[in-house]
Motif scaffolding. Structure first.
Motif, short mmCIF file in Angstrom:
data_model
loop_
_atom_site.label_atom_id
_atom_site.label_comp_id
_atom_site.label_asym_id
_atom_site.label_seq_id
_atom_site.Cartn_x
_atom_site.Cartn_y
_atom_site.Cartn_z
N ALA A 33 4.52 -4.56 -0.20
CA ALA A 33 5.66 -5.33 0.28
C ALA A 33 6.05 -6.46 -0.67
O ALA A 33 7.23 -6.79 -0.80
CB ALA A 33 5.35 -5.90 1.67
N SER A 34 5.08 -7.04 -1.36
CA SER A 34 5.39 -8.15 -2.26
C SER A 34 6.23 -7.71 -3.45
O SER A 34 6.83 -8.55 -4.12
CB SER A 34 4.10 -8.82 -2.73
N VAL B 299 6.60 -14.82 5.66
CA VAL B 299 7.54 -13.75 5.32
C VAL B 299 7.95 -13.06 6.62
O VAL B 299 7.23 -13.11 7.62
CB VAL B 299 6.93 -12.72 4.34
N PRO B 300 9.12 -12.41 6.64
CA PRO B 300 9.54 -11.71 7.86
C PRO B 300 8.57 -10.61 8.26
O PRO B 300 7.81 -10.08 7.43
CB PRO B 300 10.91 -11.14 7.49
N LEU C 165 1.71 -3.18 7.70
CA LEU C 165 0.92 -2.25 6.89
C LEU C 165 1.15 -0.83 7.36
O LEU C 165 1.59 -0.60 8.51
CB LEU C 165 -0.56 -2.60 6.99
N PRO C 166 0.88 0.16 6.52
CA PRO C 166 1.10 1.55 6.95
C PRO C 166 0.15 1.96 8.06
O PRO C 166 -0.97 1.44 8.17
CB PRO C 166 0.83 2.35 5.67
N ASP C 167 0.61 2.87 8.89
CA ASP C 167 -0.27 3.44 9.91
C ASP C 167 -1.32 4.30 9.22
O ASP C 167 -1.06 4.92 8.18
CB ASP C 167 0.54 4.30 10.88
N PRO C 168 -2.53 4.37 9.77
CA PRO C 168 -3.58 5.21 9.17
C PRO C 168 -3.18 6.68 9.17
O PRO C 168 -2.52 7.16 10.10
CB PRO C 168 -4.79 4.97 10.07
N VAL D 186 8.43 -1.55 4.11
CA VAL D 186 8.91 -2.27 2.93
C VAL D 186 8.13 -1.80 1.70
O VAL D 186 8.70 -1.56 0.63
CB VAL D 186 8.74 -3.79 3.12
N GLY D 187 6.84 -1.69 1.85
CA GLY D 187 5.98 -1.23 0.77
C GLY D 187 4.64 -0.84 1.33
O GLY D 187 4.35 -1.06 2.52
#
Length: 458
Positions: free
Chosen positions: A227-228, A125-126, A132-135, A254-255
């Protein structure tokens, strides 16, 4: 049941296309091409206008409907979602039909017979879909978050609602793999928002929506907007970039595993609790996820209490600012030099009227992962070999030919695409696509050739 590889299945459609494309079929290389899907089709067929004063009726297109429906019935028998075709039809009626069956490694073209993105690495996937989100270890709830006030308000507004039990809330948490924040637990303790609880009271859903400030999902329908949950074709996803400015309340993702969707705006946009806020956000803030965007979400309220009490209906924030994406064309940046900077991730070279461009200014940029170039815009396609971090590349057929002949296709690629200008014959485009797929030992686009005759042109 008609068969997809039977010339008779296609005969009515070919007759229709021949009648409407005499000039396109005449001469060397003349052809017609299109795509038939399970729920739609794209063919080069001009449709006449109805008589003045009358709208278009189904019977005006009945021949087209009937011809396409016959192919769709045959397609259903193969289990495939779509098929592309190209046909050469001589005035004598002699016809050669090429059926292009999709490869699982090639996304379908959008409204055209050419292959879409080629997935060179299975399951890839791109980059934005891998982010992932930053902490946010220090993120705190907003001062407006008040579970007790929230519960009193909701019970006043919907006094007869059926709430969820602690066991039902625990089951939802186990299904989602995350603990629900206190405000969301309060909401579902007041109403679990199940249709069976409302019986014949058809106004109940509207009352709940007014009470909460959105169309509330049932406890059973909560989901994580990771993201999915926002799938995207590769060629579009590769052009996106994740950016979170230091003053952003929401991370430009994205998510996130911390976005718990609990409602809808009424127009398809999702309402979620955000447990992974941006630098200026609050844990448990309420965000809205635009169904027309692939990236980002926007702040709707500081807390669920804030949403319920203050009825926010304006979005604020801009998740798309400062994206590391550059466009070089006659309307945007006028040079590669102007686009080059250490944070550049995506470079798109579009319509260009001056001398072809050198890629030298972007060689060595540490984050460059996507390059798309309109046919004829590159001075030397072999300069692409120096871009060692590319994961997506889109070029015209001639540029791909140069790379393939030189053995210089970047091996870092996860996906690729062929940029088609105009309406060239699909077979050479498919041949290039298959050469690229073969470099990664991916399944090829298959071609079936059918020959037959139509009635001669009178």
């Amino acid at each position: 049941m008609p068969l997809i590889d039977d010339f008779a299945t296609w005969k009515p459609l070919l007759r229709l296309l021949r009648a409407g494309n005499a000039e396109r079929l005449a001469g060397s290389g003349g052809h017609v091409a299109g795509q038939i899907g399970a729920y739609g089709w794209s063919i080069p067929q001009e449709r006449g206008f109805p008589p003045p004063g009358r709208s278009v009726r189904a019977e005006d297109m009945q021949d087209e409907f009937n011809a396409v429906k016959r192919v769709q019935r045959a397609l259903a028998g193969t289990g495939a979602d779509s098929i592309s075709f190209t046909a050469e039809i001589e005035p004598t009626g002699k016809s050669v039909l090429h059926l292009l069956s999709p490869s699982p490694a090639a996304e379908p073209g959008i409204g055209n017979p050419y292959p879409g993105s080629l997935i060179l690495v299975e399951g890839s996937v791109p980059e934005p879909w891998r982010r992932l989100p930053d902490p946010v270890p220090d993120a705190m709830p907003a001062p407006s978050a008040d579970p007790a006030l929230l519960e009193r308000t909701l019970r006043t507004r919907i006094p007869d609602a059926v709430g969820a039990t602690e066991e039902e809330i625990a089951a939802a948490e186990a299904r989602l793999g995350v603990d629900l924040p206190d405000e969301l637990k309060v909401l579902y303790r007041v109403t679990r928002s199940r249709w069976e609880d409302w019986g014949d009271d058809y106004e109940a859903p509207a009352r709940v929506s007014r009470a909460v400030g959105c169309e509330l999902f049932s406890l059973d329908d909560l989901y994580i907007a990771d993201a999915s949950s926002r799938p995207c074709p590769w060629r579009f996803g590769a052009m996106a970039a994740v950016a979170t400015p230091p003053d952003a309340p929401v991370q430009g993702l994205v998510g996130s595993p911390g976005w718990i969707v609990f409602g809808d705006s009424g127009g398809g946009d999702r309402i979620a609790v955000d447990l992974t806020p941006g630098p200026r956000g609050h844990a448990g803030q309420i965000i809205i996820i635009d169904h027309e965007q692939y990236i980002g979400a926007e702040l709707l309220a500081d807390s669920l209490t804030d949403l319920v009490l203050n009825r926010r209906n304006e979005w604020h924030g801009d998740p798309h600012q400062d994206q590391p994406v550059a466009h070089v064309n006659i309307r945007s940046l006028r040079s590669i030099q102007a686009a080059a900077h250490p944070g550049l991730e995506v470079l798109s070279i579009g319509w260009w009227e001056d001398e072809p461009l050198s890629l030298a200014p972007i060689t060595g940029l540490p984050r460059l992962r996507t390059l798309t170039a309109y046919p004829g815009t590159l001075a030397d396609p072999l300069e692409i070999a120096k871009l060692t971090g590319l994961e997506f590349l889109e070029l015209g057929p001639e540029e791909w030919r140069v790379l393939l002949d030189a053995g210089a296709v970047p091996r870092s690629l996860s996906a690729a695409a062929i940029k088609v200008h105009g309406s060239p014959h699909p077979l050479p485009i498919v041949a290039i696509a298959n050469e690229v797929l073969a470099l990664w030992d991916r399944p090829l686009i298959t071609r079936t050739v059918l020959e037959g005759h139509l009635d001669p042109v009178p």
